[in-house]
Structures are given as structure tokens and as C-alpha cells.
Scaffold this motif. Structure first.
Motif, short mmCIF file in Angstrom:
data_model
loop_
_atom_site.label_atom_id
_atom_site.label_comp_id
_atom_site.label_asym_id
_atom_site.label_seq_id
_atom_site.Cartn_x
_atom_site.Cartn_y
_atom_site.Cartn_z
N ASN A 130 0.86 -1.18 0.00
CA ASN A 130 0.00 0.00 0.00
C ASN A 130 0.89 1.23 0.00
N HIS A 131 0.62 2.16 -0.91
CA HIS A 131 1.41 3.40 -0.89
C HIS A 131 1.04 4.23 0.33
N TRP A 132 -0.25 4.34 0.60
CA TRP A 132 -0.74 4.91 1.85
C TRP A 132 -1.43 3.81 2.62
N GLY A 133 -1.20 3.78 3.92
CA GLY A 133 -1.66 2.66 4.73
C GLY A 133 -3.13 2.64 5.04
N SER A 134 -3.85 3.73 4.71
CA SER A 134 -5.27 3.82 5.02
C SER A 134 -5.97 4.57 3.90
N VAL A 135 -7.21 4.22 3.63
CA VAL A 135 -7.98 4.92 2.61
C VAL A 135 -8.48 6.26 3.15
N PRO A 310 -16.61 15.90 6.10
CA PRO A 310 -15.20 15.55 5.93
C PRO A 310 -14.88 15.32 4.45
N VAL A 311 -13.66 15.66 4.06
CA VAL A 311 -13.24 15.55 2.66
C VAL A 311 -12.86 14.11 2.35
N ILE A 312 -13.28 13.63 1.16
CA ILE A 312 -12.98 12.28 0.69
C ILE A 312 -11.94 12.38 -0.42
N LEU A 313 -10.84 11.67 -0.30
CA LEU A 313 -9.78 11.71 -1.31
C LEU A 313 -10.11 10.83 -2.51
N ASP A 314 -9.63 11.24 -3.68
CA ASP A 314 -9.60 10.36 -4.84
C ASP A 314 -8.31 9.55 -4.74
N GLN A 315 -8.43 8.22 -4.67
CA GLN A 315 -7.26 7.37 -4.44
C GLN A 315 -6.29 7.36 -5.62
N ARG A 317 -5.80 10.19 -7.76
CA ARG A 317 -5.32 11.52 -8.11
C ARG A 317 -4.96 12.29 -6.86
N ASP A 318 -3.80 12.94 -6.90
CA ASP A 318 -3.33 13.69 -5.73
C ASP A 318 -3.95 15.08 -5.63
N ASP A 319 -4.66 15.52 -6.67
CA ASP A 319 -5.18 16.89 -6.67
C ASP A 319 -6.70 16.95 -6.62
N VAL A 320 -7.36 15.83 -6.38
CA VAL A 320 -8.83 15.79 -6.41
C VAL A 320 -9.37 15.24 -5.10
N ALA A 321 -10.41 15.90 -4.60
CA ALA A 321 -11.11 15.42 -3.41
C ALA A 321 -12.59 15.78 -3.56
N TYR A 322 -13.41 15.22 -2.66
CA TYR A 322 -14.86 15.43 -2.71
C TYR A 322 -15.35 15.85 -1.33
N TYR A 323 -16.38 16.68 -1.32
CA TYR A 323 -16.98 17.09 -0.05
C TYR A 323 -18.47 17.30 -0.28
N CYS A 324 -19.22 17.28 0.80
CA CYS A 324 -20.65 17.54 0.74
C CYS A 324 -20.95 18.86 1.44
N SER A 325 -21.74 19.70 0.78
CA SER A 325 -22.20 20.95 1.39
C SER A 325 -23.61 20.73 1.92
N TYR A 326 -23.83 21.11 3.18
CA TYR A 326 -25.13 20.90 3.81
C TYR A 326 -26.00 22.15 3.79
N GLY A 327 -25.55 23.20 3.11
CA GLY A 327 -26.35 24.41 3.05
C GLY A 327 -26.01 25.20 1.81
N ASP A 328 -26.70 26.33 1.61
CA ASP A 328 -26.45 27.15 0.44
C ASP A 328 -25.08 27.83 0.53
N SER A 378 -23.85 9.25 0.58
CA SER A 378 -22.60 9.31 1.35
C SER A 378 -21.49 8.64 0.55
N ILE A 379 -20.52 9.43 0.10
CA ILE A 379 -19.38 8.87 -0.63
C ILE A 379 -18.50 8.09 0.35
N GLN A 380 -18.19 6.85 -0.02
CA GLN A 380 -17.34 6.00 0.81
C GLN A 380 -15.87 6.10 0.38
N TRP A 381 -15.63 6.08 -0.93
CA TRP A 381 -14.28 6.25 -1.48
C TRP A 381 -14.40 6.52 -2.97
#
Length: 451
Positions: A130-135, A310-315, A317-328, A378-381
Motif C-alpha cells: 500500500n502506498h498509503w496505509g489507510s484509505v 469531511p473531505v474524501i480523497l480520490d485514491q 489523483r493527488d489533486d482531487v477530493a470530494y466534499y458535501c455541502s449541507y447548506g447554500d 454518502s461517498i465512501q471512497w
């Protein structure tokens, strides 16, 4: 005359027979001794008389070496043994028994005594680490090289491992791992068991060389790469880095500012959001930020007033992540080129350093873009060009470009956690049963972990 001759012959017969008896017994004893000697010589050359210190060994591509030893039947070590690998393209061994990976594959290592006796074999498997030990940085189950490492729910969360086919189940430690990482031949985790000592620990994947790295911080997120660089978030909202391969070296605070609520780190960036007095906790935190590990600068992608997950990483790509907005988003200050319309749901953020595009010109469009999911999903990965997410009890996946969306799994029983294992999906049922499936959901099988 004939009677006299017969008497003489009969009288001589016992002498003849008694003379033959010792020679026959001697021959039999000599033959028996020879056979026993042959059996002893065969026994001396059998593998049972020389034992290697390991019967199997997991090594990793471009990883470290492990030294084997050979022991005689009387318990002494044979330091003059000759070593041999049957596949030097996968693993080689030197004159001291040091086994080093040379390529992906399998090899058998054995030793020979000076008189020709041969040891048993040690089966060596060289796989990709594993390059990183945790997802996510908060995992309690990690897959690497055909093994599953996990906190066992049926044993108070103790640290276990099992083969992905369900064999070789065993407890590695009485520690209760939170934020589990497995990278190469090392395991890293925060131990939540008070009896064995709170703190950040490491050990080998065989459960050996347990070492405490930090017992001062209570850790809420941990990610360690294969080179031993650890990044963690403590309960005070501070982000630290630690070189675990430098024993005794103190952890270094990465950046200052308001406390961080959650973080996700890869080779180039730390994505995070912040605690904020106007944000209802613990549902989320405020804003989206990225810290460049190269330039040591913070980029603000979204105002701290916006409630985010919390931000979810793209496994991949090092420059991409995902997040959820709960309001406007409303009129909050976000980067140029982004749609300012009221928004709730999931978004994709592209982390780019401003200096890469100059200080005067506008940044490119699309740094934050909408993902075709709603806030109830809910994005898991995200991996392999797909975003895996849950909707109710279903696990679904959508291509990162949004063109395809498909059902992956819909288990009958309640699922308490989903995990990404690179080549397979793993999940725990509410009954404490562990399952695996292919990335598209086919071939769902149970991994036997009952104690």
C-alpha cells in the motif's frame, strides 16, 4: 564299519552347526548395524533436523529485507549454512540469510549445512505494498498483499489478520486499533485500549517489534505512507507530521490557525475543513481548504461559513477530493470561475497552488464542480475512475465524469461499514460477519473470521 562312520558324522554335526551359528549372528548384527547407520544418515539429511526461523515471509516491491536464521535439532544456530533461492528474480538471499525482494512473484528459500543437510523451505511472496496505509485515515480494516488486517468486533476490537480466502486467522495484539494503517511490512494505529496503553503504535505485519511512537496526543485521524511519513489530527484540532522511521524524533506541527475538524492527506496536499462557532457540530465543519506540502501555503476553496462534510480523497489523483455541502453557498467568497448559485450536495474540488498559474491571471474554471449526488448520499471512497457511495442500504458507484451510475451491492442484512481493498470490496454486517466482493459487486463471499 558303517555304524562307526555314522556315529562320527553325527558327533561332528553339532560342532559344524555351532561353528556356523556365530557367523550367521555376526552377519545379521553387522547388517542391522549397517541399516541403522543408513537410517541415521538419512535422518541427518532430512529437513526435520534443520529448521528456518520462518516458514513463510511477505515482502514488498522496493521494500526492506528480512533476515532468516537456521537452527539445528539441538537448538543451536548454524551460522555457516549455505543459502539458496529457487527464484532470484523474486527474492534473493545472501550468505547471512538476509532475504531481499527483487521483483513481484514467489520464491522458496532454503539453507544447507556443511555436510549437505538441507533445511525446510521458507515460502516468500513479494507483492505491491500500500502506498498509503489507510484509505480514509479513520479505517479499522485494511487490505494488503492477500491479508486483511482489522479490529475484530467479536473480540473487543483487538487487532487481527486473516487471509482474504479466510485462512490463517490470528490475533496480532491485544491492542484495539483505531485509524489503522498498513504499509509495507509495518502496521500503524492509535491504540484505544487503556490496559495496553493509549498512544500511536507501530509493529510488523507479523505482530512483532511493537513500539510506541507517541503517547501524548489523542489521535482522531491518521494516515501513514510506505516511507514512514505519518500525518495525524489530534483532539485539539492540530495537524502534525511524524517521521516514524526516525526513532525518538518529535512530531512537528504542520500549520497554525483555527482548529481543524477533519483532514485528508496525500503526497502533495492536506485537505481539511475547520471548526467554526457558527457551524453546528458534529454534523460537519466550515469551508474547504488545502495545504500544499510543497509550497507550505494554504488555499481557501470555500468559505468557512459553509457547512461541509469531511473531505474524501480520490485514491488515484493527488489533486482531487470530494466534499458535501449541507447548506447554500449564497454569496460566500469562493474562487473565481465557480458557479455561485445556491448549492447543497456533493462537489469535486481540484487543489491547485495559485503560484502555479501566476498571481495576476484568473484561475482556471472547474476548480469546484458539482457531482450528481444529493446530500443524503454518502461517498465512501473514489478509486479506479469510480465514486462509490451509499444510498440507504445500497452501495452504488458512479463514474467520476458522471456518465454511468450503477448498483453494486444491496445486502439483505444491515451493513455497519464498507471498506475498499484495491481489488475487492469488503463489508461488515451488523451480525459481525465479514464479506468480500469484486469491485462491480459480483462474487460476494464470506470471509470466515468466527473465533
Amino acid at each position: 564299519m558303517k555304524k562307526g562312520l555314522l556315529v562320527v558324522l553325527l558327533a561332528a554335526a553339532p560342532v559344524f552347526l555351532s561353528g556356523q551359528e556365530p557367523r550367521s549372528r555376526g552377519h545379521r548384527e553387522a547388517a542391522a548395524d549397517a541399516q541403522a547407520g543408513a537410517r541415521e544418515r538419512v535422518g541427518e539429511r532430512s529437513p526435520a533436523d534443520l529448521r528456518l526461523s520462518r516458514r513463510d515471509l511477505d515482502l514488498f516491491e522496493h521494500g526492506g529485507s528480512v533476515e532468516l536464521s537456521v537452527q539445528r535439532a539441538d537448538g543451536t544456530r548454524d551460522t555457516a549454512a549455505r543459502w539458496e533461492s529457487d527464484n532470484p528474480r523474486a527474492a534473493r538471499v545472501n550468505e547471512r540469510g538476509l532475504v531481499s525482494p527483487t521483483g513481484l512473484g514467489q520464491a522458496r528459500i532454503r539453507a544447507f549445512a556443511a555436510d549437505g543437510r538441507r533445511s525446510n523451505d521458507c515460502a516468500v511472496t513479494v507483492s505491491k505494498p500500500n502506498h498509503w496505509g489507510s484509505v480514509s485515515g479513520t479505517d479499522t480494516l485494511v487490505v494488503q498483499g492477500g491479508w486483511v488486517y482489522f479490529a475484530h468486533p467479536a473480540d473487543g476490537g483487538k487487532l487481527y489478520r486473516v487471509r482474504t480466502d479466510g485462512s490463517r486467522l490470528g490475533r496480532l495484539s491485544d491492542d484495539e486499533p483505531c485509524h489503522l494503517n498498513v504499509a509495507g511490512r509495518r502496521i500503524y494505529y492509535y491504540n484505544g485500549n487503556r490496559e495496553t496503553g493509549y498512544g500511536l503504535y507501530t509493529m510488523t505485519i507479523d505482530g512483532e517489534e511493537r513500539t510506541c511512537l507517541n503517547d501524548r496526543d489523542s489521535i482522531t485521524c491518521l494516515r501513514v505512507n510506505r516511507h514512514g511519513w505519518a500525518y495525524y489530527l489530534n483532539e485539539r484540532g492540530e495537524v502534525f507530521s511524524l517521521r516514524t522511521h526516525k526513532p525518538g524524533e518529535a512530531a512537528q506541527k504542520v500549520f497554525d490557525g483555527r482548529p481543524v475538524h477533519s483532514m485528508a492527506v496525500n503526497d502533495f496536499h492536506i485537505f481539511y475543513n475547520r471548526h467554526w462557532e457558527d457551524i453546528v457540530q458534529p454534523r460537519g465543519a466550515g469551508g474547504v481548504f488545502s495545504y500544499s506540502l510543497k509550497s507550505k501555503k494554504v488555499n481557501s476553496h470555500l468559505s468557512v461559513n459553509v457547512n461541509t462534510s469531511p473531505v474524501i480523497l480520490d485514491q488515484d489523483r493527488d489533486d482531487v477530493a470530494y466534499y458535501c455541502s449541507y447548506g447554500d453557498h449564497g454569496d460566500v467568497a469562493i474562487l473565481p470561475g465557480i458557479d455561485h448559485s445556491p448549492s447543497e450536495g456533493w462537489f469535486r474540488v481540484l487543489a491547485l497552488d495559485r503560484e502555479e498559474y501566476g498571481t495576476g491571471g484568473p484561475l482556471p474554471d472547474g476548480l469546484i464542480s458539482r457531482v450528481k449526488l444529493v446530500s443524503g448520499d454518502s461517498i465512501q471512497w473514489a478509486a479506479g475512475g469510480w465514486i462509490y457511495y451509499t444510498r440507504g442500504r445500497e452501495l452504488r458507484r458512479m463514474q467520476t465524469d458522471g456518465k454511468r451510475d450503477q448498483l453494486v451491492l444491496a445486502p439483505r442484512d444491515e451493513v455497519v461499514s464498507w471498506h475498499w481493498g484495491g481489488e475487492r470490496i469488503l463489508f461488515w454486517s451488523a451480525e459481525g460477519r465479514l464479506f468480500r466482493a469484486l469491485p462491480d459487486g459480483r462474487v460476494t463471499e464470506e470471509i470466515a473470521v468466527a473465533r
